[in-house]
Enzyme design. Sequence first.
Site, PDB file in Angstrom:
ATOM      1  N   LYS A 239      -5.095   2.673 -13.060  1.00  0.00           N
ATOM      2  CA  LYS A 239      -5.289   1.616 -14.061  1.00  0.00           C
ATOM      3  C   LYS A 239      -6.164   0.526 -13.435  1.00  0.00           C
ATOM      4  O   LYS A 239      -5.686  -0.319 -12.704  1.00  0.00           O
ATOM      5  CB  LYS A 239      -3.949   1.013 -14.492  1.00  0.00           C
ATOM      6  CG  LYS A 239      -4.101   0.167 -15.747  1.00  0.00           C
ATOM      7  CD  LYS A 239      -3.103  -0.963 -15.857  1.00  0.00           C
ATOM      8  CE  LYS A 239      -3.473  -2.160 -15.049  1.00  0.00           C
ATOM      9  NZ  LYS A 239      -4.768  -2.795 -15.341  1.00  0.00           N
TER      10      LYS A 239
ATOM     11  N   CYS B 285      -9.615 -11.026  -1.079  1.00  0.00           N
ATOM     12  CA  CYS B 285      -8.314 -11.292  -0.440  1.00  0.00           C
ATOM     13  C   CYS B 285      -8.519 -11.688   1.010  1.00  0.00           C
ATOM     14  O   CYS B 285      -7.704 -12.378   1.598  1.00  0.00           O
ATOM     15  CB  CYS B 285      -7.440 -10.051  -0.526  1.00  0.00           C
ATOM     16  SG  CYS B 285      -8.298  -8.595   0.079  1.00  0.00           S
TER      17      CYS B 285
ATOM     18  N   GLU C 245      -1.136  -4.137  -1.452  1.00  0.00           N
ATOM     19  CA  GLU C 245      -2.194  -4.940  -0.820  1.00  0.00           C
ATOM     20  C   GLU C 245      -2.287  -6.212  -1.643  1.00  0.00           C
ATOM     21  O   GLU C 245      -2.833  -6.201  -2.737  1.00  0.00           O
ATOM     22  CB  GLU C 245      -3.529  -4.188  -0.842  1.00  0.00           C
ATOM     23  CG  GLU C 245      -3.553  -2.909  -0.027  1.00  0.00           C
ATOM     24  CD  GLU C 245      -3.581  -3.158   1.471  1.00  0.00           C
ATOM     25  OE1 GLU C 245      -3.767  -4.310   1.906  1.00  0.00           O
ATOM     26  OE2 GLU C 245      -3.401  -2.189   2.222  1.00  0.00           O
ATOM     27  N   LEU C 246      -1.738  -7.305  -1.111  1.00  0.00           N
ATOM     28  CA  LEU C 246      -1.556  -8.492  -1.953  1.00  0.00           C
ATOM     29  C   LEU C 246      -2.469  -9.646  -1.527  1.00  0.00           C
ATOM     30  O   LEU C 246      -3.464  -9.446  -0.853  1.00  0.00           O
ATOM     31  CB  LEU C 246      -0.074  -8.878  -1.935  1.00  0.00           C
ATOM     32  CG  LEU C 246       0.875  -7.716  -2.300  1.00  0.00           C
ATOM     33  CD1 LEU C 246       2.325  -8.146  -2.230  1.00  0.00           C
ATOM     34  CD2 LEU C 246       0.559  -7.134  -3.671  1.00  0.00           C
TER      35      LEU C 246
END
Length: 489
Positions: free
Chosen positions: A183, A293, A259-260
Amino acid sequence: MALSEKDLLASVPTGLYIGGKWVEGHGEGRIAVEDPATGKTLVEIANANEQDALAALTAADETQAAWARVSPRERGEILRRTFELVRERAEDFATLISLEMGKPLAEARGEVVYGNEFLRWFSEEAVRISGRYGSNPEGTGRMLITQRPVGPAFAITPWNFPLAMATRKIGPAIAAGCTMVVKPAELTPLTTLLLVKTLEEAGLPAGVINVITTSTSAATSAPVIADPRLRKITFTGSTAVGVKLLEQSAKNVLRTSMELGGNAPFLVFEDADIDAAVNGAMLAKMRNIGQACTAANRFIIHDSIADEFAQKFAAKMDALQLGRGVAEGTTCGPVINEKARANMQRLVSATTAEGGEIVAGGEAAAGDGYFFKPTVLDHVKPGSTILKEEIFGPIAPIVRFKTEEEAVRLANDTEYGLVSYAFTQDLKRGLRLAETLDTGMTGLNSGLVSNAAAPFGGVKQSGLGREGGLEGINEYLETKYVMIPDPLA
Ligand code: NAD
């Protein structure tokens, strides 16, 4: 030959990709994908609802057993062929990334090389999945240890690196023998759709990768995550959404890779090569218009060199040329949308109210699109609002320090731990920092860490697991142990 903008957009599939077929979605209306440099619609694509998402999971589940039996060599060769096709069409991929995401074309070309490398890397890793066989300590039996694909996986990706964030997940999943529902972010889904069309051309069997695009991410994803057929979720995006997905994943005890967000400190010591540090700062801050990030979020600079650093950094930021990513001469694109631009203004206002000074930029640029001037803020006070949040845009706050201990304390004073950067010519200090900075990755005299051959990932609230490197494929494998009585007894 690269396609014209019009032909390129017309060549991108606009449906959902389920079980090897391009189909319409059952969500409300279609999703308009915007060019952030103009605010105009590029293309409209299918909108999936829950029913479509579950159909995608059914396709992945029904294909899983057969796909796991396809030889590692064949899986690797499909990836390798896709890598070659993406390389042949690199200019088309770069243009599409630039159009939907806004980054300058030169950077988009860099993303194509970087993102495509995950396909090559994992094509080579597919044949290195190994196990072991040996005696147990007692000598009474043999222990056989093998690796198996974890099973159908659900990948949710962010909008900022439309190709690389997809290949970093699709590459190892295919190599390991996992099927997947992907998605992509609703803001930049076109590159994933073109990638999947390319995988199809490279011979990927129907049902291995399925793609759903949706304007209702939470409602459409939830039933997939709750479905017992799903075995793994891999997510790249914000920490807030990652926490929600972890909560949902707990119910069926799903394998998770997260993976933030990040809040990277960028430290420059009194013994650093200042020009190299400024160049590193430009890379670490401005890659992706600060929307990475890994973006340097807090510049922690030794007091004795801070004036020179700030002045040289501000001059380079002022010299960037704002424009549409695909336009000649553009070195800085827009931020992704009006919300992001308003957030930049809020952060600048908060910082000046808290005692910081603007030394470059500091405001939105006039005209169409979501442009914000590259900004440097100096004399920012420890504890300021901007130091606590992920900026995700072209603003660089500078905090000054006097001792290494103070610098490390400031750097580690965050719930995030993705990457840190440190500039020093003292080798022992550099190695000391590599050990004391509480992050999954450190750039030592380098403003860039990303490489498909390296394990990418964070500690603390920046995530769980690693992508790329020797470690990346393990996220898609389960270990199986078989006990066998001593065959010689
Ligand atoms: P986001 O968390 O808003 O969205 C990421 C993806 O999750 C999108 O596809 C979105 O549609 C989907 N999503 C949002 N809410 C959801 C829900 N409730 N259920 C299921 N899906 C949901 O992040 P973003 O704005 O797209 O990306 C920016 C963030 O991503 C930043 O925080 C950045 O640091 C992070 N990021 C991290 C890495 C990394 O490797 N650590 C890499 C790139 C971006």
